[in-house]
Motif scaffolding. Sequence first.
Motif, PDB file in Angstrom:
ATOM      1  N   GLY A 145      69.967 -37.189  76.827  1.00 31.64           N
ATOM      2  CA  GLY A 145      69.931 -37.240  78.475  1.00 31.64           C
ATOM      3  C   GLY A 145      71.292 -37.094  78.831  1.00 31.64           C
ATOM      4  O   GLY A 145      71.405 -36.586  80.190  1.00 31.64           O
ATOM      5  N   ILE A 174      73.721 -35.104  78.062  1.00 30.23           N
ATOM      6  CA  ILE A 174      74.064 -33.509  77.986  1.00 30.23           C
ATOM      7  C   ILE A 174      74.115 -32.854  79.410  1.00 30.23           C
ATOM      8  O   ILE A 174      75.091 -32.289  79.595  1.00 30.23           O
ATOM      9  CB  ILE A 174      73.469 -32.701  77.006  1.00 30.23           C
ATOM     10  CG1 ILE A 174      73.746 -33.338  75.524  1.00 30.23           C
ATOM     11  CG2 ILE A 174      73.614 -31.111  77.099  1.00 30.23           C
ATOM     12  CD1 ILE A 174      72.724 -32.683  74.465  1.00 30.23           C
ATOM     13  N   SER A 175      72.970 -33.135  80.093  1.00 30.37           N
ATOM     14  CA  SER A 175      72.975 -32.188  81.628  1.00 30.37           C
ATOM     15  C   SER A 175      74.242 -32.977  82.552  1.00 30.37           C
ATOM     16  O   SER A 175      74.741 -32.154  83.118  1.00 30.37           O
ATOM     17  CB  SER A 175      71.635 -32.804  82.180  1.00 30.37           C
ATOM     18  OG  SER A 175      70.851 -32.140  81.449  1.00 30.37           O
ATOM     19  N   VAL A 176      74.185 -34.503  82.497  1.00 27.66           N
ATOM     20  CA  VAL A 176      75.187 -35.059  83.331  1.00 27.66           C
ATOM     21  C   VAL A 176      76.599 -34.464  82.738  1.00 27.66           C
ATOM     22  O   VAL A 176      77.535 -34.125  83.650  1.00 27.66           O
ATOM     23  CB  VAL A 176      75.134 -36.550  83.329  1.00 27.66           C
ATOM     24  CG1 VAL A 176      76.139 -37.209  83.916  1.00 27.66           C
ATOM     25  CG2 VAL A 176      73.720 -36.844  83.773  1.00 27.66           C
ATOM     26  N   LEU A 217      77.492 -31.768  81.560  1.00 34.24           N
ATOM     27  CA  LEU A 217      77.532 -30.562  81.688  1.00 34.24           C
ATOM     28  C   LEU A 217      78.081 -30.372  83.018  1.00 34.24           C
ATOM     29  O   LEU A 217      79.065 -29.603  83.387  1.00 34.24           O
ATOM     30  CB  LEU A 217      76.276 -29.702  81.444  1.00 34.24           C
ATOM     31  CG  LEU A 217      76.400 -28.134  81.343  1.00 34.24           C
ATOM     32  CD1 LEU A 217      77.365 -27.677  80.527  1.00 34.24           C
ATOM     33  CD2 LEU A 217      75.099 -27.623  81.279  1.00 34.24           C
ATOM     34  N   ALA A 218      77.240 -30.995  84.076  1.00 33.56           N
ATOM     35  CA  ALA A 218      77.872 -30.997  85.443  1.00 33.56           C
ATOM     36  C   ALA A 218      79.351 -31.463  85.538  1.00 33.56           C
ATOM     37  O   ALA A 218      79.989 -30.905  86.250  1.00 33.56           O
ATOM     38  CB  ALA A 218      76.727 -31.686  86.253  1.00 33.56           C
ATOM     39  N   ALA A 235      79.592 -22.667  86.328  1.00 33.03           N
ATOM     40  CA  ALA A 235      78.397 -23.251  85.866  1.00 33.03           C
ATOM     41  C   ALA A 235      77.576 -22.283  84.847  1.00 33.03           C
ATOM     42  O   ALA A 235      77.186 -22.906  84.072  1.00 33.03           O
ATOM     43  CB  ALA A 235      77.691 -23.620  87.262  1.00 33.03           C
ATOM     44  N   THR A 292      76.752 -23.387  81.273  1.00 32.22           N
ATOM     45  CA  THR A 292      75.397 -23.758  80.991  1.00 32.22           C
ATOM     46  C   THR A 292      74.663 -22.671  79.768  1.00 32.22           C
ATOM     47  O   THR A 292      74.012 -23.157  78.919  1.00 32.22           O
ATOM     48  CB  THR A 292      74.241 -23.457  82.127  1.00 32.22           C
ATOM     49  OG1 THR A 292      74.851 -24.379  83.558  1.00 32.22           O
ATOM     50  CG2 THR A 292      73.018 -23.936  81.886  1.00 32.22           C
ATOM     51  N   SER A 332      76.271 -23.797  76.567  1.00 35.41           N
ATOM     52  CA  SER A 332      75.642 -25.080  76.073  1.00 35.41           C
ATOM     53  C   SER A 332      74.360 -24.780  75.297  1.00 35.41           C
ATOM     54  O   SER A 332      74.048 -25.167  74.263  1.00 35.41           O
ATOM     55  CB  SER A 332      75.537 -26.108  77.121  1.00 35.41           C
ATOM     56  OG  SER A 332      74.623 -27.053  76.781  1.00 35.41           O
ATOM     57  N   SER A 333      73.481 -23.713  75.756  1.00 29.55           N
ATOM     58  CA  SER A 333      72.217 -23.275  75.460  1.00 29.55           C
ATOM     59  C   SER A 333      72.396 -22.698  74.194  1.00 29.55           C
ATOM     60  O   SER A 333      71.791 -22.927  73.310  1.00 29.55           O
ATOM     61  CB  SER A 333      71.500 -22.430  76.423  1.00 29.55           C
ATOM     62  OG  SER A 333      70.408 -21.956  76.077  1.00 29.55           O
TER      63      SER A 333
END
Length: 111
Positions: free
Chosen positions: A3, A5-7, A9-10, A25, A29, A32-33
């Motif tokens: 969980g 990872i999204s934070v 990444l931001a 961004a 993103t 990361s993908s």
Amino acid sequence: MLGLISVMLADTVDFGEWKNNVRAAGLLTSASSFGAKFGMGIGGAITAAILSASGYVANQQQTATSLHAIEFNFIWLPAICSTLAIIALLFYKFDKQEQQIISELQKKRGA
């Protein structure tokens, strides 16, 4: 841990804008993908290589060696990788600078 990872990444997008004046961004993103997909491919290849080296044969009674390889693949390898990820997270120091970075970005965007 997943969980985060999204934070994170931001946070990386904000840090990149603060440090280099570029808000990338989309690039971050997609990178990361790609990294996640590449990692899943490598993980599958490593699992297959370990099972192959141990003499695993599908739909057959397994030898002691192949049973140990299965145990390693599903217990010990994830435990080792998780430990390495936790150690890497110990070096994540963005939280100490977050308020300064966000306030400077807000000032810059407002100006």
